[in-house]
Each structure stands twice: as C-alpha cells, then as structure tokens.
Design an enzyme around this catalytic site. Structure first.
Site: not given
Length: 639
Positions: A518, A222, A446, A442-443, A224-225
């Site tokens: 979401d 990926r 979650h 809303h949060e 940045g590896t």
C-alpha cells in the site's frame, strides 16, 4: 484454428538417426577385431606344457610363431592331448614371457615345419588405424554443428548451412481460419485495416484514383489486446499468403544471420505477392539505434538496417504489406516509423463495456452456458480486462465447471474465475487468532474508507482469506472506465490505500509490515501527481520526469535529470505533504466511524468474506458512539 496445424513451413531436412550410426561404428570395430584374428589358425587351446610334451612325442607337424602366440597342427596319426581324448587337427598356445632357447632346437630335431609371422599389423590395418580417429573427430564436429543448428533453426531447417533461412511460418490462402467476425471489440482498428483488405482484393479500384498501398502498418497496443489475432484476420479476409515471424527469430549467435534471414523472408514474400508479412514483437529488433549496451555495431542494428532497406526496396507492382505489432512504440527507431515504411499506426485500446460483452460472446460460442449467465453483467465486472484476459476468464470458468462435474457454465463459475484472476487463488494458510484479527482490521480500514469517501471507486467485497501473495483483499469495482483522473479522485484513492495502515494504528497503537505494498503504491501515485500531472500548488503547471527506462530497452546509458537539487527537494516535500494530509484526514474519518470499523472487523472475523450488500447491512445496524466516549475508547485501544 491452431497455428501449428495451419502453418506450412518449408520442408525440414530428415533428422539423422544416430542409433544407426552408432551400430555402424560398433560393427566396424567388430570387423577390425575379427580381421585382426582371422590370420591366426583356429584350434584347441592347450597349455605350453602340453605343447612341449606333444613336441617331444613327435606329434606336432607344423607350427606358426607370431610373437608370444604359437599355433599349429598335429600329425594325422596323432591326436589332441586332452583328457577327453577328442581328436583335433589344430592347436594354439601362448609362450611364457621368458625366452626358451631349447624350443627352436627341439623343433628342428623333430622335423617340425616352422612358419613365422610379423607382429606388426598389415598395411590396410595401419591405414584404418590412422584414418579412423580423424573420421571420429570430423563426425563429432559435424554432430555438434548439427545440434546447434537444430536449436537455432527449430529442427535443422535449411540443412547444415541453412542459418540464413528465416524460420517463418507460411499460411496458405484460405487456411487462416480467422476473419474480422472472430475479432470483437476493436472496431476502429478493423475499419482502418479493412482498407488494406479491399486494396489487396481489388487494387485496380484504388490505383485508378492514384492511391498506393501502405508499405507498413504498425499495430500498437497493450499485451492481450488482439494485435496478432487482428493481423491473421486481415490475411484471412484478403485471401492472400500470410507469413508470420517473431522479431526474436532474427537474432542468433552468429554475425550476419539476422540480416540474411530478413533478406530470405522478404524474398519469399515478394515471390508470392500479393502477400502479407507479419512481424510480431518488432521492438526486439526495431529499437532505436546507437543506444543501449550494444553500441552502433551490434547484430540487432544490422538486422534493423536490413529491414529498413528491404522496405525501401519495394517496387510499385510488389503488393507486399508489412504488418508489425508492438506494445512498446516508444522504443522504436524513428527511421522505422517515418512515412514510406510504416505509413499507418493502428492503436488497439482496452475494450470498453460493450466491446467486452462482444468479446465474451465470441469466446463463449462453443461453451455451454447456463440460463443464469448474464454476459453484460460479466462485462461490467471486468473493467480493465483485455481480450486475452476475457478469453482466459471464459476458459477458467469452463475448467472450474469441469472440476465440479457440471455440464453447463453458470454465473457462479464466472464469479469464481474472475476472483481467481483478479484476487489470486486461495491459499490454505491458517492464521492465528491475533494475526487474523490484525488482518481483519487492516482490510476493514480499506473497506470503510472506500465506502465513506465520495470519489473512491465503489466497494465490491472484502475478504481475509489469503489469496495470492496477500493475507486479505479489499476489492473495488468501478462502474465505468476512467480515461482522465481528477485530483479529488486521486486523493480519495490515496485515502483507501492508507486506510488499512491507519486502521492498524488507531486500533492496536502500532503498525505492521502488511502495508508495504500500500505504501509503495501510494508513494508512486503521489509522485506522479506532483511530477507529471501538475497537481501540486507549490510545483505548479510543470512536469519533471525522472526516467525509469532500462538500458536494454534501447535508451541512452545515462539520462540527465532536467531539474535542480532544489526542485528535487521541493518535489520530495510535496509528496510527503500530500501523503501526510491524506493520512491525517483518513485517520479522522476512521476515528469518527470507529463503531462501523469495529463492527465490520468483527463480522469479517466470523464470515471471512463479505460483499457490498452484507457490508451495508452491518453499517445500518451500527450506532456511532458520542465523540467524547469514542475518543476515550480510541485512547484505550492505543494503549
């Protein structure tokens, strides 16, 4: 070390100083103008009337007629006819545009010496006027070509006809400055590449047992590896010349430039063998041939064919190792991946917790750390971070420390830097009371579902401070990496995704557009459960992939769907069923814990940000309402 400081590219041609060229042109124009007037006799400028008066008085000794211009000299005994009375030997004037027939008679009567000159320019002047435009046109063409070459060759490398020169960076032996000690978290990859280093250092030991050096090694991982860093470390350990080039440097607007640059690059590497040739982002030129928009004759395919030919043409004594890096191995041409070209594929995964800690230790060598910094704790909170992400985390923490005028980076700076990277930077957005309440519920939906569902990732913090593109965030922090996902975990994950929208629905009796992201993520996850992972009883153990590849990635222009319309309808029904069941169960869960939801939302409106300890403290102080009264409250809230 900095690549730019260590690289030693071929010497570039000295740039043209176009200011000097402009001054030369202006000087030439001035000389032409001066030479054109040099033949004219210098003298005082008088009017034509004054000239006629002097002629009648017999003061004129000689005149030169050149078109409308008249110049001449006086008799020595005469004087210049001027009010100041200054003596002058010469004069000049201009005749009126109409003809003066008396002038010639008067000149003959007064015995004036008359000389006539042609108005046409001299032969050398005519030659200059004829040649100068062509020089200007050719100069303009040369300038445009030079500027185009500068853009394509990075500063005019190779001269006016040097398009075929590869813009490769060459690193001398011992100038890399990177070894395997500077690369942490990829121990398996280093183990595979250490064999190449040993072969380049002591080839005789391997040749004695009949071993041959791999012609090519493909680094897959990926972004940045650490693929590029690992390639530089190989060259630093082996102590051999290292050539680096990006795959995009081969392709230009001119046909054949890519293939010519490949030949030039391999020629330079062979001349200094043993050496290492590194091609970064090889997928830009190594995509599958005969596909995509370019057809079978585009410039990219010619470049790829040349690379294949060069890798086949290595002789046994040419110890040139080709390293290539890509994050899209699925689009590479099969001929590029066969044994004899890229013999070995080294996969670089995201680092685990121990590897992340070692990477952090490498990047904090030159960073003053406070006594409270626990890198093991930082590594535990950075699940899914690549090596580049961790380096960015350390740098962000150092920048925040400098902004606060501190001398050491403490744990708070690491936490703030991580929140900035993961959640986004805080925005100075002021929400109204109603909208703030909506975001809080809303949060809270979650956060509460993440806290209640047994298979969901643990809750870390919840906030209604706008960050990035979101008005609020709920962060979950998995305790360890997950390499395989169970059906129960995915269903609970869907429940957390839908918890915010369901909280809005049961509290306000309506839903908003805040759940757009979401819903999109939940639908994509449910589709993968049905189509790719066989987690639908109705579909069974079968995979139905709908290609999402783009044409420019090197795939076919059209990929036929490998299932019928009836199967497609079943897939859509199963996706809808999974989402509906999760939504119903999550709604029942929030209804049963409505008091916790209200308490968390109220506390969130006041504090704006709550961590896990504060959330659990709020839940412990909540006593749930009886089921009958709770349902009545829900009905009242829904309107």
């Amino acid at each position: 070390m900095d690549n730019e400081k260590q690289a030693s590219p071929p010497p570039a041609a000295p740039p043209l100083n176009w200011r000097y060229l402009l001054w030369i042109i202006l000087l030439g124009i001035f000389l032409i103008s001066w030479l054109g007037n040099a033949g004219r006799q210098a003298g005082d400028e008088i009017t034509y009337t004054e000239f006629k008066q002097a002629l009648h008085q017999g003061k004129i000794a000689k005149v030169t007629l050149e078109g409308q211009h008249i110049s001449g000299t006086y008799h020595e005994a005469g004087g210049n006819i001027q009010p100041e009375g200054k003596d002058s030997k010469g004069f000049s004037t201009t005749r009126p545009p109409f003809d003066d027939p008396e002038l010639m008679k008067l000149l003959e009567q007064k015995g004036v010496v008359v000389q006539a000159k042609s108005e046409e320019p001299s032969l050398w002047m005519q030659a200059i006027i004829g040649i100068l435009p062509w020089f200007l046109i050719l100069g303009l063409i040369f300038y445009v070509s030079y500027r185009m070459q500068q853009r394509m060759m990075g500063g005019g490398r190779g001269g006016p006809f040097g398009f075929g020169k590869a813009p490769v960076k060459r690193f001398r032996e011992g100038s890399i400055g990177v070894t395997f000690e500077d690369v942490a978290g990829v121990e398996n990859a280093k183990r595979d590449l250490r064999e190449i280093v040993d072969y380049l250092k002591e080839p005789g030991q391997f040749k004695a047992v009949g071993a041959k050096i791999p012609k090519g090694i493909l680094l897959v991982g990926r972004p940045g590896t650490g693929k590029t860093l690992l390639a530089r470390a190989v060259a630093g350990e082996a102590g051999v010349p290292f050539y680096s080039i990006s795959g995009s440097d081969f392709i230009e607007m001119f046909v054949g430039v890519g293939a010519a640059r490949v030949r030039d690059m391999f020629k330079a590497a062979k001349e200094e063998a043993p050496s290492i040739l590194f091609i970064d982002e090889i997928d830009s030129v190594g995509r599958a041939r005969g596909t995509g928009l370019g057809g079978g004759h585009d410039e990219r395919e010619q470049t790829l064919n040349q690379i294949l030919g060069e890798m086949d043409g290595f002789a046994a004594h040419e110890n040139v190792v080709v390293l290539a890096a890509t994050n899209r191995p699925d689009v590479l041409d099969p001929a590029l991946l066969r044994p004899g070209r890229f013999d070995r594929k080294v996969v670089l995964d995201l680092p685990d917790k121990k590897a992340r800690q070692r990477v952090l230790e490498v990047h904090t060598k030159n960073v003053p750390l406070a006594a409270d910094v626990d890198l093991e704790r930082v590594a535990r909170r950075t699940v899914g971070f690549s090596g580049a992400d961790l380096a960015n985390l350390v740098n962000e923490a150092a920048l925040l420390t400098g902004r606060e005028r501190k001398k050491e980076v403490d744990m708070d700076m690491f936490n703030l830097a991580r929140d900035k990277i993961v959640l986004g930077a805080k925005r100075e957005t002021i929400l109204g009371e109603e909208e703030k309440k909506l975001v809080a519920y809303h949060e809270s939906g979650h956060a509460l579902t993440a806290w209640l569902l047994p298979e969901a990732d643990p809750l870390h913090q919840v906030s209604i401070i706008p960050r990035g593109m979101a008005l609020g965030v709920t962060e979950q922090a998995p305790e360890e990496e997950r390499h395989s996902l169970s059906r129960a975990y995915l269903l609970d994950r869907l429940g957390v995704m839908l918890g915010g929208r369901i909280s809005e629905k049961i509290t306000f009796g309506d839903v908003t557009s805040g759940a757009e992201s979401d819903l999109k993520q939940a639908t994509q996850l449910a589709r993968r459960m049905v189509c790719q992972w066989g987690m639908s009883d109705k579909i069974g153990a079968a995979a139905f992939s709908r290609s999402e590849e783009h044409v420019f990635l090197g795939r076919e222009l059209s990929q036929p769907r490998d299932f019928s319309e009836q199967t497609a309808q079943i897939i859509d029904d199963e996706i809808r069923r999974i989402l509906s069941e999760v939504e119903r169960k999550t709604e029942n869960l929030l209804q049963e814990n409505r008091a916790k939801l209200d308490a968390l939302a109220k506390a969130l409106i006041e504090a704006e940000t709550l961590n896990l300890v504060e959330v659990e403290k709020i839940f412990k102080n909540v006593k749930e309402l009886p089921q009958e009264g709770h349902n009545e409250a829900v009905a009242t809230g829904a309107g």
